[in-house]
Scaffold this motif. Structure first.
Motif, short mmCIF file in Angstrom:
data_model
loop_
_atom_site.label_atom_id
_atom_site.label_comp_id
_atom_site.label_asym_id
_atom_site.label_seq_id
_atom_site.Cartn_x
_atom_site.Cartn_y
_atom_site.Cartn_z
N GLU A 26 0.83 -1.21 0.00
CA GLU A 26 0.00 0.00 0.00
C GLU A 26 0.87 1.26 0.00
O GLU A 26 0.56 2.24 -0.69
CB GLU A 26 -0.92 0.00 1.23
N ALA A 27 1.96 1.25 0.76
CA ALA A 27 2.85 2.41 0.83
C ALA A 27 3.48 2.70 -0.53
O ALA A 27 3.56 3.86 -0.96
CB ALA A 27 3.94 2.18 1.88
N LEU A 28 3.90 1.67 -1.23
CA LEU A 28 4.50 1.84 -2.56
C LEU A 28 3.47 2.35 -3.57
O LEU A 28 3.77 3.22 -4.39
CB LEU A 28 5.09 0.52 -3.04
N VAL B 246 5.18 4.79 -6.76
CA VAL B 246 6.41 4.17 -7.25
C VAL B 246 6.07 3.27 -8.44
O VAL B 246 5.25 2.36 -8.33
CB VAL B 246 7.11 3.35 -6.15
N GLN B 247 6.69 3.55 -9.57
CA GLN B 247 6.38 2.80 -10.79
C GLN B 247 7.37 1.66 -11.05
O GLN B 247 7.04 0.67 -11.69
CB GLN B 247 6.37 3.75 -11.99
N PRO C 144 6.90 -2.69 -11.34
CA PRO C 144 5.44 -2.73 -11.44
C PRO C 144 4.86 -4.06 -10.95
O PRO C 144 5.59 -5.05 -10.82
CB PRO C 144 5.19 -2.56 -12.95
N ASP C 145 3.55 -4.04 -10.66
CA ASP C 145 2.89 -5.25 -10.18
C ASP C 145 3.01 -6.36 -11.21
O ASP C 145 2.97 -6.12 -12.42
CB ASP C 145 1.40 -4.97 -9.92
N LEU C 146 3.14 -7.58 -10.72
CA LEU C 146 3.31 -8.72 -11.60
C LEU C 146 2.04 -8.95 -12.43
O LEU C 146 0.94 -8.99 -11.89
CB LEU C 146 3.63 -9.97 -10.80
N ASP D 131 13.21 3.65 -5.30
CA ASP D 131 12.36 4.23 -6.33
C ASP D 131 13.25 4.38 -7.56
O ASP D 131 14.06 5.30 -7.65
CB ASP D 131 11.82 5.59 -5.87
N ALA D 132 13.15 3.42 -8.47
CA ALA D 132 14.09 3.33 -9.59
C ALA D 132 13.60 4.08 -10.82
O ALA D 132 12.39 4.16 -11.08
CB ALA D 132 14.33 1.86 -9.95
N GLU D 133 14.58 4.61 -11.56
CA GLU D 133 14.32 5.29 -12.83
C GLU D 133 13.20 6.32 -12.69
O GLU D 133 12.23 6.32 -13.44
CB GLU D 133 14.03 4.28 -13.93
N THR D 134 13.35 7.16 -11.70
CA THR D 134 12.39 8.23 -11.45
C THR D 134 13.10 9.57 -11.64
O THR D 134 14.31 9.61 -11.87
CB THR D 134 11.81 8.12 -10.02
#
Length: 583
Positions: free
Chosen positions: A253-255, A260-261, A282-284, A558-561
Motif C-alpha cells: 500500500e505504501a508503494l 512508485v512505478q 510494477p505489479d506482476l 524508487d528506480a528510474e524516477t
C-alpha cells in the motif's frame, strides 16, 4: 494382357501397403502408444475419457504457501454452488436452492438452461454462500446440485513477486522432471517460491466432481456424480514462509500510494535474518509486459551513495577516518567546483552524514594505492557481491536456493579501470559499473546492526505435510564470506545514526519518528532521460531501527524516477511508522 496383370499386381501391392500402414497406425492408437502418442506424447486413454466426461475441478492438488502466522498466500478456498447441466431435464427445487444461495430463482434457472458444462457460483458470481449454506444444500440430496469448497486463486494477491507464479510449460516440465509421469497440461513453478519449491508443491492428484455424458451431453450412466479425491495424509504439502501478510500489505500500500512505478522495498527481521516482506513494482502481470515479471528486489541495480558505506568501512579498517582530517566539500568528486550542492569544509563523519562526494574520492584514491582490490574485498565482506539468500542441502538437492532469481552484485566490469582516477572516484560513490541487489543492501544493514555477523536471508521456515507434521526445517546459516570487524561495525553504526541526527543529514526527516532510525540515502544516475528530457535516477533509503535495539532492516528503492517525484524516503517513513515498534 501382361500389362493389365502388372497394373493389377501394382494396385494390389499399393492397397496392401496402405492397409498395412493403416493397421499399424490403428495398432499404435489402440495397443502400443495409447499413453504417449505423437510428438506431444498425448495420453489417448485420458483424452478419450475426457471427451465423454464433464467435471468440476475443486482443487488442483498443488501445495500451498502460507505466511509465518499460517495465513494463506497462494490458493485459498471459497464456498461454491455447483450445478450440473443435466438438472435442466429434472424436477428440482430451484427456488429453495436460489434462496440458500442468495440469488434470484429466475437468474438461477436461466443460468442452468443455457449451460453446456457445469455451472459454478460463488461470492464473485452473485451468490452469497457460507459453510452453513453448503450443508443445507447437500442435505437436500438433489442429483446434480452440490455445495462445495472450491479452490480460489484471488485476484488481490499479496507478495506476488516473491511467491511467483505457475504456468503450463510442457518442454520445461519434460526437462525438469524427466523421470516423472505428469500430464503435459500440469502447471509448474515459473518464478519465485513457486519455482524454488516446485518439486515439493507438485500435485499428486486432483479433487473433482465428474460424470460421464453421451454425444448429446446427457448422462451416460444415470445422474450419479462421482467425487474423486486424494486420501493421502501427507500431500499436498504447505510451505511455511517467513513473510508476514499484514506487513506485506502495509508495504504494498505504501508503494502504491507513493506512486512508485519501478522499484520496491525489502524488510528483514534482523535477529532471525528472515524476510518479513518484499514488494516489487510494477505489479506482476503474467500476461503483461516483460518488466512486470521481474522482481527488482533481486535484480542488481545502481546503488549510488549507499555504496559509500563500503568506502567508509575500508577507511575505518585502514585508519583513514581521522577526526582531525578536513575535506573541501564544495568540490565535486573529481576536484572541480561543485555546481549543485556546496557543503563547505567537513570532517569524515559529517562527510558521510551529508553525503559529500569529494571526501570519498580522496579516501578511495588513498585506499586503492594501498590495496588495488580493497573495494571488491570490502564489498564482499559487507555481502554486496555474492547472493545472500538461503542456499543449502535439502534432501537430494545439494544447492537448494530459496531465491532462485537472485542476482550477483558487481564492482568492476573492467579491472583496468582501477588505474583511472575518474573511474575510481565514480566507483567509490556507487556509480559507473557498481551494482547491488536491494536484498543484499538490506542484509548489509542487518549485518551492521548485528555487529558484523553475516547471515543468509531466509524466506521459508519449514515444509509441512498435509497433516501438519514437519517434512523439513530450514536451519539458520552464517555467511562465511560476510564478516565485519566488530570495531568497524560499531563505527558504521555511529555513522548511520548520524545521517538522521545531523540536522543537515540526508536522513534528518526520520528524526520525527517515535523511535531512533539509522540509515543511508543514495542517488544513482542511470544515464537515461524521460520523454521530457529529465535525468532518471535510482533513489534509495536503506536503514535499520530502532537504533539502540535493532529489530528491522528496511530498504526502499524508487528506480528510474525523476528527482522531483522520488518517493523512497516517503515510503520508508510510511512503512516504518506502520510497524509495531517497542524500544
Amino acid at each position: 494382357m501382361r500389362k493389365i496383370k502388372k497394373r493389377v499386381r501394382t494396385v494390389c501391392i499399393v492397397i496392401t501397403a496402405g492397409i498395412a500402414v493403416l493397421a499399424w497406425r490403428l495398432a499404435e492408437l489402440q495397443l502400443f502408444r495409447t499413453e504417449s502418442f505423437g510428438s506431444h506424447h498425448i495420453n489417448l486413454i485420458e483424452e478419450s475419457v475426457a471427451q465423454r466426461t464433464q467435471s468440476v475441478l475443486i482443487d488442483d492438488g498443488r501445495g500451498t504457501l502460507i505466511d509465518r502466522n499460517g495465513e494463506l498466500l497462494s490458493a485459498g478456498v471459497k464456498p461454491s454452488l455447483v450445478l450440473f447441466p443435466f438438472i435442466k431435464g429434472l424436477d428440482w427445487p430451484s427456488a429453495e436452492i436460489a434462496d440458500l444461495a442468495g440469488m434470484s430463482d429466475g437468474i438461477l434457472r436461466s443460468l442452468v438452461s443455457k449451460a453446456e458444462s457445469p455451472v459454478i457460483l460463488s461470492s464473485g458470481d452473485g451468490a452469497a454462500l457460507d459453510s452453513a449454506d453448503l450443508e443445507k444444500i447437500n442435505a437436500l440430496k438433489i442429483p446434480g446440485v452440490y455445495g462445495v469448497m472450491v479452490q480460489d486463486h484471488p485476484n488481490e494477491l499479496s507478495a506476488f513477486h516473491i511467491m511467483g507464479y505457475t504456468a503450463e510449460m510442457p518442454k520445461v516440465l519434460a526437462k525438469r522432471y524427466p523421470d516423472k509421469k505428469l500430464p503435459s497440461t500440469v502447471k509448474i513453478g515459473a518464478a519465485g517460491l513457486q519455482k524454488a519449491f516446485d518439486e515439493f508443491l507438485l500435485p499428486e492428484s486432483e479433487t473433482k466432481l465428474l460424470y460421464h455424458v453421451d454425444g448429446n451431453g446427457n448422462p451416460l450412466f444415470g445422474v450419479n456424480v462421482k467425487y474423486i479425491a486424494d486420501s493421502s495424509a501427507h500431500f499436498p504439502v504447505k510451505v511455511k514462509t517467513t513473510l508476514d501478510l499484514a506487513i506485506q500489505r502495509l508495504m504494498e500500500e505504501a508503494l502504491t500510494e507513493a506512486g512508485v512505478q519501478k522499484g520496491g522495498a525489502v524488510l528483514i527481521d534482523i535477529e532471525s535474518s528472515t524476510l518479513l516482506a518484499m514488494a516489487s513494482k510494477p505489479d506482476l502481470n503474467v500476461n503483461g509486459e516483460q518488466a512486470s515479471l521481474k522482481n527488482y528486489m533481486l535484480e542488481s541495480m545502481k546503488p549510488g551513495s549507499i555504496y559509500k558505506i563500503v568506502t567508509a568501512a575500508a577507511a575505518v579498517e585502514n585508519g583513514l577516518d581521522h577526526p582531525s582530517a578536513r575535506y573541501n566539500c564544495d568540490l565535486n568528486p573529481y576536484g572541480g567546483a561543485e555546481e549543485d550542492r556546496k557543503l563547505g569544509t567537513l570532517d569524515f563523519d559529517t562527510s558521510f552524514s551529508r553525503s559529500c562526494n569529494y571526501t570519498f574520492n580522496v579516501l578511495s584514491s588513498q585506499l586503492i594505492r594501498k590495496d588495488a582490490d580493497y573495494m571488491e574485498n570490502t564489498a564482499e565482506k559487507l555481502g554486496l557481491v555474492n547472493p545472500v539468500g538461503w542456499e543449502g542441502t535439502v534432501f537430494h538437492y545439494g544447492a537448494f536456493r530459496q531465491f532462485p532469481e537472485e542476482k550477483q552484485g558487481t564492482v568492476w566490469s573492467d579491472h583496468r579501470d582501477k588505474s583511472s582516477a575518474k573511474a575510481v572516484a565514480q566507483t567509490a560513490i556507487g556509480q559507473k559499473d557498481v551494482q547491488a541487489t536491494p536484498l543484499a543492501i538490506a542484509n548489509m544493514m542487518a549485518t551492521i546492526a548485528r555487529g558484523g555477523k553475516g547471515m543468509a536471508v531466509k524466506t521459508a521456515e519449514e515444509i509441512l505435510y498435509k497433516n501438519g507434521t514437519s517434512m523439513f526445517q530450514f536451519p539458520d546459516k552464517e555467511l562465511s564470506d560476510v564478516t565485519l570487524d566488530h570495531y568497524t561495525a560499531q563505527k558504521l553504526q555511529k555513522l548511520l545514526r548520524l545521517v538522521v541526527t545531523d540536522e543537515q543529514g540526508t536522513g534528518a526527516g526520520f528524526g520525527a519518528l517515535p523511535f531512533e532510525v539509522s540509515g543511508k540515502s543514495g542517488t544513482a544516475e542511470t544515464g537515461r532521460k524521460d520523454p521530457n528530457g529529465n535525468n532518471l535516477i535510482n533513489k534509495w533509503f536503506a536503514g535499520y531501527f530502532p537504533s539502540g535495539k535493532p529489530k528491522y532492516a528496511l530498504v526502499v528503492l524508487d528506480a528510474e524516477t525523476i528527482s522531483s517525484r522520488a518517493a523512497a524516503n516517503k515510503v520508508f517513513y510510511q512503512i516504518a511508522s506502520g510497524l509495531d515498534i517497542q524500544e
